[in-house]
Design an enzyme around this catalytic site. Sequence first.
Site, PDB file in Angstrom:
ATOM      1  N   HIS A   1       0.845  -1.200   0.000  1.00 55.08           N
ATOM      2  CA  HIS A   1       0.000   0.000   0.000  1.00 55.08           C
ATOM      3  C   HIS A   1       0.881   1.252   0.000  1.00 55.08           C
ATOM      4  O   HIS A   1       0.683   2.168  -0.796  1.00 55.08           O
ATOM      5  CB  HIS A   1      -0.925  -0.015   1.226  1.00 55.08           C
ATOM      6  CG  HIS A   1      -1.752   1.220   1.383  1.00 55.08           C
ATOM      7  ND1 HIS A   1      -3.092   1.277   1.044  1.00 55.08           N
ATOM      8  CD2 HIS A   1      -1.426   2.471   1.827  1.00 55.08           C
ATOM      9  CE1 HIS A   1      -3.548   2.501   1.281  1.00 55.08           C
ATOM     10  NE2 HIS A   1      -2.556   3.245   1.761  1.00 55.08           N
ATOM     11  N   GLU A   2       1.873   1.274   0.877  1.00 57.32           N
ATOM     12  CA  GLU A   2       2.716   2.473   0.989  1.00 57.32           C
ATOM     13  C   GLU A   2       3.523   2.716  -0.277  1.00 57.32           C
ATOM     14  O   GLU A   2       3.589   3.835  -0.786  1.00 57.32           O
ATOM     15  CB  GLU A   2       3.652   2.362   2.196  1.00 57.32           C
ATOM     16  CG  GLU A   2       2.940   2.301   3.540  1.00 57.32           C
ATOM     17  CD  GLU A   2       1.884   3.375   3.722  1.00 57.32           C
ATOM     18  OE1 GLU A   2       1.986   4.452   3.100  1.00 57.32           O
ATOM     19  OE2 GLU A   2       0.924   3.133   4.483  1.00 57.32           O
TER      20      GLU A   2
END
Length: 627
Positions: free
Chosen positions: A400-401
């Site tokens: 996600h990051e």
Amino acid sequence: MVAFNRFFSAVFLAVAYASVSQAVPFEQDVKHATHRVREIGRGLKVEVFHPPTSYSTFGDGISGPLLKGGDLKSQTIAAVRERIGVDEASITFKSGYSQSSESFGYVKQQHNDIPFANAVANVAFKDNKLVAFGSSFVKPKKIASSTPIISLDKAISIAENALEGKRNEHPAGLEYYVTPGGSVVLTHVVQVQNEATDAWFEAFVDAHSGDVVSVTDFVADASYHVLPINKMVIPEGLETIVDPQITTASPNGWHNDGSSESDSTTGNNVVAYKGSQSSLTKESSEGHVYTYVVDPDTEPNTTNNLDAARTNAFYVSNMIHDITYLYGFTEAAYNFQNTNFDKGGKAEDKVLMSVQDSSGTNNANFATPPDGQSGRCRMYLWTMTTPRRDGSFENDIIAHELTHGLTNRMTGGGTGRCLQTTEAGGMGEGWSDAFADWLWQKNGTIQDYKLGWYVYKPEGIRAYPYSTDPAVNPLKYSNVKGNYAVHSIGTVWANMLHNVHAALLADHGYSETAFTNPDAQADAGNVVFMRLFIDALAIQPCNPTFVNARDAWLQADVNRYEGTHKCLIWKVFASKGLGANADKFVDNFDVPTECKDSAEEGGEPEEPEIPEVPEEEETISPGEGWL
Ligand SMILES: *[C@@H]1O[C@H](CO)[C@@H](O)[C@H](O)[C@H]1NC(C)=O
Ligand SMILES: *[C@@H]1O[C@H](CO)[C@@H](O)[C@H](O)[C@H]1NC(C)=O
């Protein structure tokens, strides 16, 4: 190719099964456990093959009729005979040793006194009882004559030529080799080295045809004990992964930043550290080996668990660098690398991956400055459980990051300024969830997807799982209206993308090589999805709206696939309210005329039945502000 390969292994398995008396616990990913395709030297491509292994353990141990004591060799042979019912002439004892009350024996299958290279068995005894047994013995449907036609000298020159090296002093020998097709060929086994390139191979040259049928590579460039990229949480199982780097994307491997080679978690694409950039994990043994085994039952900040966490974060970040590179997030497209190898874009901006960052808990974040300045990811510990859990060991959180880095760099040309509005920032969160979701899907049947369920709680950190079932995830375009929370907006977009992925998989199937070679099966659903995902980023406007982003997907499809998937894409977006006349967060379910199903022609398209989002959505949403 997938269909072909499945067929291939299925044929072989039928053969192998016939020989094995006990049930073989069969993994879905058969090829992963048995095959490896290597590209070597002058365009030579060899499929290394190991027949499926059956393995059983027996707790306190069992003793059978043949196991009547005697030395280790005779006990080992007796155990193999008993477990798989082969005669003594088919077994050759290789080696064994004893340690306190335990003994271990290793054998190979043989035929006419010639051993099999890749059909082996191992036996473990404790207190003279059998406690474990593993076997890859086969019952060949066809076995080559044990008299070679090709001479050893000829085989040596074939191997030297194919592997671009010289035969070393190690004695050559004849061994049988089980091919993926189930037949058994006779091979000359020859070691070939090349001092200049550091290569050291063992070649299996078919003694009847002269083909190089397999190659052992003695040089492992790197190995990591980690959570594989398509698994998201520790309970899915850790593995030791050898040489995961993709050379197209990382030509010098993962530990060379263009000027020097490290023996720690730093290289050209990412540095994984705690506290300061010099606080790295050093290889556990020489040659880029990082085999720290995380112990999830102890606190994540023990020395061992920290080393394991930096290794996992380093591995996942590099994998995502390499995978997204194959789909277009290259140097010229403003990616994160220390050296750009003169391929465009600005260099000196590898990702700074701060593991167990002390500035927070129960979250993670990614800062994307413009191309030429490093992206910085902060991974935190989570305090919801005892012991605490580490975001660096939940791959979907890392994914996600890092996807923030991808979308912020590729939208608007590398400035890092183009996902700043509420709507665009919301979609930024959505792409990040959708990328993790894409990594996790393991076959052509899409599964509902939850983010962050290990570090947080089984329901995950979002209000709804991503799903094709509107009863599981009712979100529509209109749910963006009046919603100023970017993570919540993101779930609307991520669920639309989950449904696009599902439709592409349903129509075009799944490629097992999507992470390593998208072109091998360029029209597979998961490949097309990621192509459009990344192509669309580069062509959408700065600070896009949902409508803009949808249009960019359709345009990306025209650009790359001549619009092949146009109606599929329209139908999915329209089913979620982002239809042809959608505007200002009012749902619209129209598709362009040419995409209407013939049954509907002339009539008004019916609004699909999607349950209303419950009023209390905001309060039950646990994940606002997360990630
Ligand atoms: C781990 O973190 C806890 C809580 O912050 C702290 O008390 C402990 O000293 C840390 N242990 C190590 C080995 O750093
Ligand atoms: C597909 O993979 C999932 C795990 O992601 C598994 O539960 C499911 O059984 C698989 N389906 C098929 C048809 O192999």
